[in-house]
Scaffold this active site. Structure first.
Site, PDB file in Angstrom:
ATOM      1  N   ASP A   1     -10.923   3.522   4.407  1.00 18.39           N
ATOM      2  CA  ASP A   1     -11.436   1.435   4.264  1.00 18.39           C
ATOM      3  C   ASP A   1     -13.447   1.544   3.637  1.00 18.39           C
ATOM      4  O   ASP A   1     -13.528  -0.123   4.181  1.00 18.39           O
ATOM      5  CB  ASP A   1     -11.536   0.254   5.984  1.00 18.39           C
ATOM      6  CG  ASP A   1      -9.791  -0.347   5.185  1.00 18.39           C
ATOM      7  OD1 ASP A   1     -10.100  -0.532   4.114  1.00 18.39           O
ATOM      8  OD2 ASP A   1      -9.003  -0.002   6.092  1.00 18.39           O
TER       9      ASP A   1
ATOM     10  N   LYS B   1       0.989  -1.255   0.435  1.00 23.51           N
ATOM     11  CA  LYS B   1      -0.093  -0.127   0.705  1.00 23.51           C
ATOM     12  C   LYS B   1       0.734   1.264   0.126  1.00 23.51           C
ATOM     13  O   LYS B   1       0.364   1.857  -0.677  1.00 23.51           O
ATOM     14  CB  LYS B   1      -0.737   0.095   0.573  1.00 23.51           C
ATOM     15  CG  LYS B   1      -2.002  -1.337   1.008  1.00 23.51           C
ATOM     16  CD  LYS B   1      -2.843  -0.699   2.707  1.00 23.51           C
ATOM     17  CE  LYS B   1      -3.484  -2.643   2.691  1.00 23.51           C
ATOM     18  NZ  LYS B   1      -4.625  -2.522   3.639  1.00 23.51           N
TER      19      LYS B   1
ATOM     20  N   GLN C   1      -4.668  -1.218  10.576  1.00 19.16           N
ATOM     21  CA  GLN C   1      -4.321  -2.523   9.413  1.00 19.16           C
ATOM     22  C   GLN C   1      -4.756  -3.497  10.331  1.00 19.16           C
ATOM     23  O   GLN C   1      -5.196  -3.713  11.473  1.00 19.16           O
ATOM     24  CB  GLN C   1      -2.955  -2.917   9.423  1.00 19.16           C
ATOM     25  CG  GLN C   1      -2.512  -4.123   8.564  1.00 19.16           C
ATOM     26  CD  GLN C   1      -3.408  -4.353   6.707  1.00 19.16           C
ATOM     27  OE1 GLN C   1      -3.564  -3.265   6.375  1.00 19.16           O
ATOM     28  NE2 GLN C   1      -3.592  -5.425   6.607  1.00 19.16           N
TER      29      GLN C   1
END
Length: 314
Positions: free
Chosen positions: A121, A54, A98
């Site tokens: 997200d 990422k 995460q």
């Protein structure tokens, strides 16, 4: 004839190129550089690789990219304090924590602490609710990527029957909303669904996101079905070699499907691509800006318009 592979790597590369172009436009027109902060707790190898990927793509696209690596025993209060600092930092447009988190940390408390306008997200209840209500929202990245991949091989989703195997908040549930808004008739299924093979066999599109290696067999598909494999499972073959496989028995399914995504190289790259797209979307919407040119990828607009935008912008 075997199914045509949907090349997620190439499609994601085109999406990232579009994002990089929009970053350059934001910098030139408004002196704005989108900022993405990724928080990783502990030393899980798979998560570390994912975060590194990422960060690399964010930097390549021209983002301000920051990583925060915290020890596995970090307290929940410390993590929430960091999130509060990132919420207050106007140079940060996207915050990603995460998953999975250590057991001593309340996942929902953490996700709900993120500013919804920076929730790239798409997991915050505010964004989940707006998606369900058909309002503009930050949408989870994997479902956006799945819709994008489907749109590369079919021009009109109206009236198609879709089975989504897996009802997670991250993939299955938001996919049902997006595809329903695109005109599909969506059946949400799971491992416990009775007659799962028969239900799958009736579908024009089968999306496997159950986390069960090789679940969908060739005889679960009607000839010509489109198959999207979201699963990523690490298995060990007869020689003792570990490899990644999906939720679909690829060799069997390829004999009956018209199009199919491979694992790896299918949905995974699209997830990262839409993380970047969501971050640009957040940078634009938080400041009340407009890019003002051409069709944008799906993450840049109303979620119920995602399919049309993807079709036009690809």
């Amino acid at each position: 004839m075997d199914a045509v592979k949907i090349d997620g790597k190439a499609i994601a590369e085109a999406l990232r190129d579009r994002v990089a172009g929009d970053v350059a436009l934001l910098q030139a027109k408004f002196n704005v550089t989108p900022g993405l902060a990724v928080v990783l707790i502990g030393n899980d190898p798979a998560s570390s690789v994912y975060v590194k990927t990422k960060a690399k793509h964010a930097q390549t696209a021209g983002f301000k990219s920051q990583q925060f690596r915290l020890p596995g025993d970090v307290s929940e209060a410390e993590l929430l304090g960091l999130i509060g600092e990132l919420n207050a930092d106007n140079s940060i447009d996207g915050i990603l924590v995460q998953l999975p988190l250590p057991r001593h940390i309340d996942r929902w408390r953490v996700l709900e602490a993120i500013d919804p306008t920076k929730d790239v997200d798409g997991f915050h209840p505010y964004n989940v609710g707006r998606l369900a209500a058909g309002r503009p929202a930050l949408v989870p990245c994997t479902p956006l990527g799945v819709v994008h991949l489907i749109r590369t091989v079919v021009s009109d989703l109206s009236g198609l029957d879709v089975v989504v195997i897996g009802r997670s908040n991250i993939v299955g549930k938001p996919l049902g909303v997006l595809l329903g808004d695109a005109g599909c008739t969506v059946t949400g299924a799971q491992l416990e669904t009775r007659n799962l093979a028969r239900r799958s066999r009736e579908a024009d599109i089968v999306i496997a996101a159950a986390g069960c290696a090789g679940l969908v067999r060739g005889d679960w598909l009607k000839p010509g079905a489109i198959v999207i494999d979201v699963g990523i499972n690490r298995v060990v073959d007869s020689t003792g070699t570990a490899k990644l496989v999906g939720d679909v028995s690829f060799a069997e399914a390829s004999k009956r499907a018209s199009y199919i995504t491979p694992v790896p190289g299918g949905v995974g790259p699209m997830t990262v691509g839409y993380l970047l797209a969501n971050t640009v979307s957040a940078a634009v919407s938080r400041r009340g800006l407009s890019l003002g040119v051409g069709p944008r990828p799906a993450a840049y607009s109303h979620p119920t318009s995602a399919s049309k935008l993807v079709q036009a912008g690809l």
